[in-house]
Design a protein around this motif. Structure first.
Motif, PDB file in Angstrom:
ATOM      1  N   VAL A  26       0.904  -1.339   0.053  1.00 59.19           N
ATOM      2  CA  VAL A  26       0.078  -0.088   0.057  1.00 59.19           C
ATOM      3  C   VAL A  26       0.921   1.181  -0.034  1.00 59.19           C
ATOM      4  CG1 VAL A  26      -1.466   1.236   1.246  1.00 59.19           C
ATOM      5  CG2 VAL A  26      -1.987  -1.105   1.209  1.00 59.19           C
ATOM      6  N   ALA A  27       1.917   1.330   0.983  1.00 58.34           N
ATOM      7  CA  ALA A  27       2.770   2.345   0.792  1.00 58.34           C
ATOM      8  C   ALA A  27       3.476   2.706  -0.408  1.00 58.34           C
ATOM      9  CB  ALA A  27       3.545   2.425   2.112  1.00 58.34           C
ATOM     10  N   GLU A  28       3.674   1.710  -0.758  1.00 64.59           N
ATOM     11  CA  GLU A  28       4.738   1.836  -2.263  1.00 64.59           C
ATOM     12  C   GLU A  28       3.547   2.201  -3.352  1.00 64.59           C
ATOM     13  OE1 GLU A  28       7.922  -1.758  -1.444  1.00 64.59           O
ATOM     14  OE2 GLU A  28       6.029  -2.295  -2.298  1.00 64.59           O
ATOM     15  N   LEU A  29       2.481   1.719  -3.257  1.00 64.18           N
ATOM     16  CA  LEU A  29       1.465   2.309  -4.424  1.00 64.18           C
ATOM     17  C   LEU A  29       1.304   3.519  -4.118  1.00 64.18           C
ATOM     18  CD1 LEU A  29      -1.158  -0.455  -4.492  1.00 64.18           C
ATOM     19  CD2 LEU A  29       0.459   0.148  -6.262  1.00 64.18           C
ATOM     20  N   ARG A  30       1.126   4.117  -2.897  1.00 63.66           N
ATOM     21  CA  ARG A  30       0.874   5.553  -2.866  1.00 63.66           C
ATOM     22  C   ARG A  30       2.150   6.414  -3.269  1.00 63.66           C
ATOM     23  NH1 ARG A  30      -1.370   4.529   3.386  1.00 63.66           N
ATOM     24  NH2 ARG A  30      -3.647   3.786   2.753  1.00 63.66           N
ATOM     25  N   ALA A  31       3.371   5.831  -3.141  1.00 63.66           N
ATOM     26  CA  ALA A  31       4.295   6.516  -3.049  1.00 63.66           C
ATOM     27  C   ALA A  31       4.605   6.738  -5.014  1.00 63.66           C
ATOM     28  CB  ALA A  31       5.874   5.989  -2.866  1.00 63.66           C
ATOM     29  N   TYR A  32       4.046   5.314  -5.662  1.00 63.77           N
ATOM     30  CA  TYR A  32       4.258   5.103  -7.110  1.00 63.77           C
ATOM     31  C   TYR A  32       3.218   6.449  -7.444  1.00 63.77           C
ATOM     32  CZ  TYR A  32       3.287   2.980 -11.718  1.00 63.77           C
ATOM     33  OH  TYR A  32       2.906   2.919 -12.834  1.00 63.77           O
ATOM     34  N   TRP A  33       1.799   6.525  -7.211  1.00 64.10           N
ATOM     35  CA  TRP A  33       1.158   7.641  -7.697  1.00 64.10           C
ATOM     36  C   TRP A  33       1.514   8.759  -7.464  1.00 64.10           C
ATOM     37  CZ3 TRP A  33      -2.736   6.118 -10.681  1.00 64.10           C
ATOM     38  CH2 TRP A  33      -3.677   7.083 -11.029  1.00 64.10           C
ATOM     39  N   ARG A  34       2.022   9.489  -6.242  1.00 64.18           N
ATOM     40  CA  ARG A  34       2.639  10.472  -5.968  1.00 64.18           C
ATOM     41  C   ARG A  34       3.568  10.877  -6.916  1.00 64.18           C
ATOM     42  NH1 ARG A  34       2.834  11.546   0.575  1.00 64.18           N
ATOM     43  NH2 ARG A  34       0.532  10.578   0.854  1.00 64.18           N
ATOM     44  N   ALA A  35       4.701  10.053  -7.260  1.00 67.39           N
ATOM     45  CA  ALA A  35       5.717  10.322  -8.064  1.00 67.39           C
ATOM     46  C   ALA A  35       5.205  10.711  -9.301  1.00 67.39           C
ATOM     47  CB  ALA A  35       6.813   9.080  -8.129  1.00 67.39           C
ATOM     48  N   GLY A  80      -6.073  -1.619   2.262  1.00 67.51           N
ATOM     49  CA  GLY A  80      -5.654  -2.657   1.401  1.00 67.51           C
ATOM     50  C   GLY A  80      -6.895  -2.892   0.540  1.00 67.51           C
ATOM     51  N   PHE A  81      -6.762  -4.378  -0.172  1.00 64.11           N
ATOM     52  CA  PHE A  81      -7.731  -4.658  -1.285  1.00 64.11           C
ATOM     53  C   PHE A  81      -8.682  -5.729  -0.934  1.00 64.11           C
ATOM     54  CE2 PHE A  81      -4.206  -2.503  -3.789  1.00 64.11           C
ATOM     55  CZ  PHE A  81      -4.969  -1.748  -4.705  1.00 64.11           C
ATOM     56  N   GLY A  82      -8.569  -5.933   0.734  1.00 64.64           N
ATOM     57  CA  GLY A  82      -9.305  -7.148   0.919  1.00 64.64           C
ATOM     58  C   GLY A  82     -10.968  -6.652   0.917  1.00 64.64           C
ATOM     59  N   ALA A  83     -11.691  -7.569   0.369  1.00 60.35           N
ATOM     60  CA  ALA A  83     -13.248  -7.332  -0.025  1.00 60.35           C
ATOM     61  C   ALA A  83     -14.080  -7.499   1.270  1.00 60.35           C
ATOM     62  CB  ALA A  83     -13.713  -8.222  -1.025  1.00 60.35           C
ATOM     63  N   ASP A  84     -13.370  -8.306   2.350  1.00 57.35           N
ATOM     64  CA  ASP A  84     -14.436  -8.480   3.462  1.00 57.35           C
ATOM     65  C   ASP A  84     -14.326  -7.258   4.394  1.00 57.35           C
ATOM     66  OD1 ASP A  84     -13.694 -12.103   3.650  1.00 57.35           O
ATOM     67  OD2 ASP A  84     -15.457 -10.849   2.635  1.00 57.35           O
ATOM     68  N   ASN A  85     -13.154  -6.893   4.688  1.00 62.32           N
ATOM     69  CA  ASN A  85     -12.873  -5.730   5.738  1.00 62.32           C
ATOM     70  C   ASN A  85     -11.648  -4.894   5.077  1.00 62.32           C
ATOM     71  OD1 ASN A  85     -12.532  -3.966   7.767  1.00 62.32           O
ATOM     72  ND2 ASN A  85     -12.215  -5.508   9.382  1.00 62.32           N
ATOM     73  N   PRO A  86     -11.987  -3.812   4.411  1.00 72.05           N
ATOM     74  CA  PRO A  86     -10.740  -3.164   3.929  1.00 72.05           C
ATOM     75  C   PRO A  86     -10.092  -2.466   4.872  1.00 72.05           C
ATOM     76  CG  PRO A  86     -13.144  -2.082   3.556  1.00 72.05           C
ATOM     77  CD  PRO A  86     -13.319  -3.436   4.158  1.00 72.05           C
ATOM     78  N   ASP A  87     -10.544  -2.369   6.129  1.00 67.84           N
ATOM     79  CA  ASP A  87      -9.788  -1.531   7.215  1.00 67.84           C
ATOM     80  C   ASP A  87      -8.722  -2.482   7.900  1.00 67.84           C
ATOM     81  OD1 ASP A  87     -11.134   0.914   6.612  1.00 67.84           O
ATOM     82  OD2 ASP A  87     -12.839   0.218   8.002  1.00 67.84           O
ATOM     83  N   ILE A  88      -8.550  -3.704   7.495  1.00 75.29           N
ATOM     84  CA  ILE A  88      -7.635  -4.643   7.835  1.00 75.29           C
ATOM     85  C   ILE A  88      -6.330  -4.436   7.300  1.00 75.29           C
ATOM     86  CG2 ILE A  88      -7.010  -6.805   8.448  1.00 75.29           C
ATOM     87  CD1 ILE A  88      -9.762  -7.618   9.020  1.00 75.29           C
ATOM     88  N   ASP A  89      -5.182  -4.055   7.900  1.00 79.33           N
ATOM     89  CA  ASP A  89      -3.987  -3.810   7.335  1.00 79.33           C
ATOM     90  C   ASP A  89      -3.377  -5.031   6.570  1.00 79.33           C
ATOM     91  OD1 ASP A  89      -1.706  -3.008   6.325  1.00 79.33           O
ATOM     92  OD2 ASP A  89      -0.591  -2.479   8.608  1.00 79.33           O
ATOM     93  N   GLU A  90      -3.115  -4.915   5.107  1.00 79.82           N
ATOM     94  CA  GLU A  90      -2.698  -5.997   4.366  1.00 79.82           C
ATOM     95  C   GLU A  90      -0.949  -6.004   4.402  1.00 79.82           C
ATOM     96  OE1 GLU A  90      -4.957  -6.058   1.098  1.00 79.82           O
ATOM     97  OE2 GLU A  90      -6.697  -6.612   1.863  1.00 79.82           O
TER      98      GLU A  90
END
Length: 438
Positions: A232-241, A428-438
């Motif tokens: 997740v953190a890497e995706l956010r960095a990718y998008w910001r860059a 994260g991308f989990g469908a059941d509980n998106p607030d659980i850290d993946e």
């Protein structure tokens, strides 16, 4: 008759014409037949000599003073005098040497590789011609990486190639080394072909191929199973860059993700003629699809976000723009000049802002495909649809459905969750509980 004095550089500099003269010649008393001819504009060294087969003397130009020095003029004059004594015409010898030099230049590894790259689009299976050309240029036509680039191709040894492949592996990219070995092996097979080997000074058999018996096993190169993905953190960095980078780089990196982790070659070669804005569909022709000859064209369902990005690009492109979406030649040719190293450094910088003191592992654009495929699995997308989204399908399949509707639904699910991940409202991308850290 008074013998001419030996010329000196200082004297040549002082030589002047009289008021009524237009040209005058001074002989060099040291080198036979060498003359410096002084005119209104320049001073020229010439060799006044009778060439073989000719009745009258000829003035052969050696060079203009001071660009041609006196010492150099004497060297050339002595060489030409010796040729004439052997019955050779210096003019014909010069042309012969020029032809030989041209042949020698054509027979260098650099020249042969350029020929091969120009030929690549003509091979029967040429879907990867552009990618192969880029890899060949990067690894074999870069003088900083290839110290034998200007060797005659016939003089390139197994040790030369082996060391270069080892150097690639030493950069921490064993997969690239394996790819480079395969590419250079095919190059030497091509160069030793029946219609080419003589032009390159090769024997046309196995002895003309220094890597004929070099296998991945010999080089201890193994194609590893790559597992790298972006969290997740890497995706956010990718998008910001990518947001911080201007056209064409930034939008290109964003479109890769917004279209389901498309392969780099597919996105860099995207054409306006392939896109149906009304139907929100991008049809990649089979010529630009991996295994396209077996799989056919690839139908990519475009989300509203992908359409918005494309429409913004279209608005900014001036009148008369060509068919290529990403281009620095007014749309006439696709853009291939982006630097992954530069972008990766920008992503790593953004990552450190998000997680101070942390380090980000090296990644490639291809790793985004694992992000998309894994996310779709977590979101409950059926396997067959998730595979088609990233461009995978069975090579032999009676089902010719393009899965446009289910793929559109899957891309909608993925993109909605991606945007939540990027803005921090989902962990994260989990469908059941998106607030659980993946």
């Amino acid at each position: 008759m008074t013998r001419a004095r030996a010329l000196r550089t200082e004297r040549i500099e002082e030589l002047r014409l009289k008021k009524d003269e237009t040209r005058r010649e001074w002989r060099d008393g040291k080198t036979p037949n060498l003359v410096v001819r002084v005119g209104r504009r320049d001073k020229v060294f010439i060799l006044m000599v009778r060439c073989p087969g000719e009745r009258d003397p000829t003035r052969l130009k050696i060079g203009t003073f001071p660009k041609t020095t006196l010492d150099r003029a004497r060297e050339v004059a002595a060489e030409w005098n010796a040729m004439i004594e052997r019955g050779l015409d210096p003019r014909k010898e010069a042309k012969r040497r020029e032809r030989e030099a041209a042949v020698d230049e054509r027979r260098t590894f650099r020249s042969a590789m350029e020929d091969y790259i120009a030929w690549l689009p003509n091979r029967i299976l040429n879907a990867h011609a552009a990618a192969d050309a880029r890899a060949l240029r990067a690894e074999f036509l870069d003088p900083d990486r290839n110290g034998w680039i200007d060797k005659k191709i016939a003089d390139v040894t197994k040790a030369d190639v082996g060391q270069l492949i080892d150097d690639i592996r030493g950069r921490g990219v064993p997969g690239r080394a394996l790819e480079a070995l395969g590419l250079i092996k095919w190059f030497f097979v091509w160069a030793n072909g029946p219609a080419r080997y003589q032009g390159y000074g090769l024997p046309g058999n196995v002895t003309g191929n220094p890597v004929a018996d070099v296998t991945p096993n010999v080089m201890q190169l193994v194609r590893g199973v790559r597992e790298r993905s972006l969290d997740v953190a890497e995706l956010r960095a990718y998008w910001r860059a990518s947001l911080a980078m201007e056209y064409p780089d930034g939008p290109l990196y964003r479109l890769v993700l917004l279209t389901g982790g498309r392969r780099r070659d597919e996105v860099e070669g995207i054409r306006w003629s392939e896109i149906d804005i009304g139907k929100k569909l991008w049809i990649i022709p089979k010529e630009r699809v991996k295994h396209g000859n077996e799989l056919g064209a690839l139908y990519v369902a475009l989300t509203d976000e992908a359409i918005a990005l494309l429409e913004e690009l279209r608005r900014r492109q001036p009148e008369g723009w060509g068919d290529c979406v990403f281009s620095v030649t007014n749309g006439q040719t696709p853009y291939t000049g982006y630097g992954m190293d530069d972008f990766r450094a920008r992503v790593e910088e953004e990552f450190r802002k998000l997680l101070p003191g942390s380090a980000m592992d090296r990644f490639w654009l291809h790793d985004l495909r694992r992000v998309v495929r894994t996310a779709m699995s977590k979101l409950g997308v059926p396997k067959e649809i998730a595979e088609y989204v990233i461009g995978h399908r069975k090579k032999k399949d009676y089902n010719q459905d393009r899965f446009v509707a289910p793929c559109r639904k899957a891309m909608r699910q993925f993109t909605d969750r991606l945007l939540q991940v990027l803005d921090g409202s989902a962990a994260g991308f989990g469908a059941d509980n998106p607030d659980i850290d993946e």
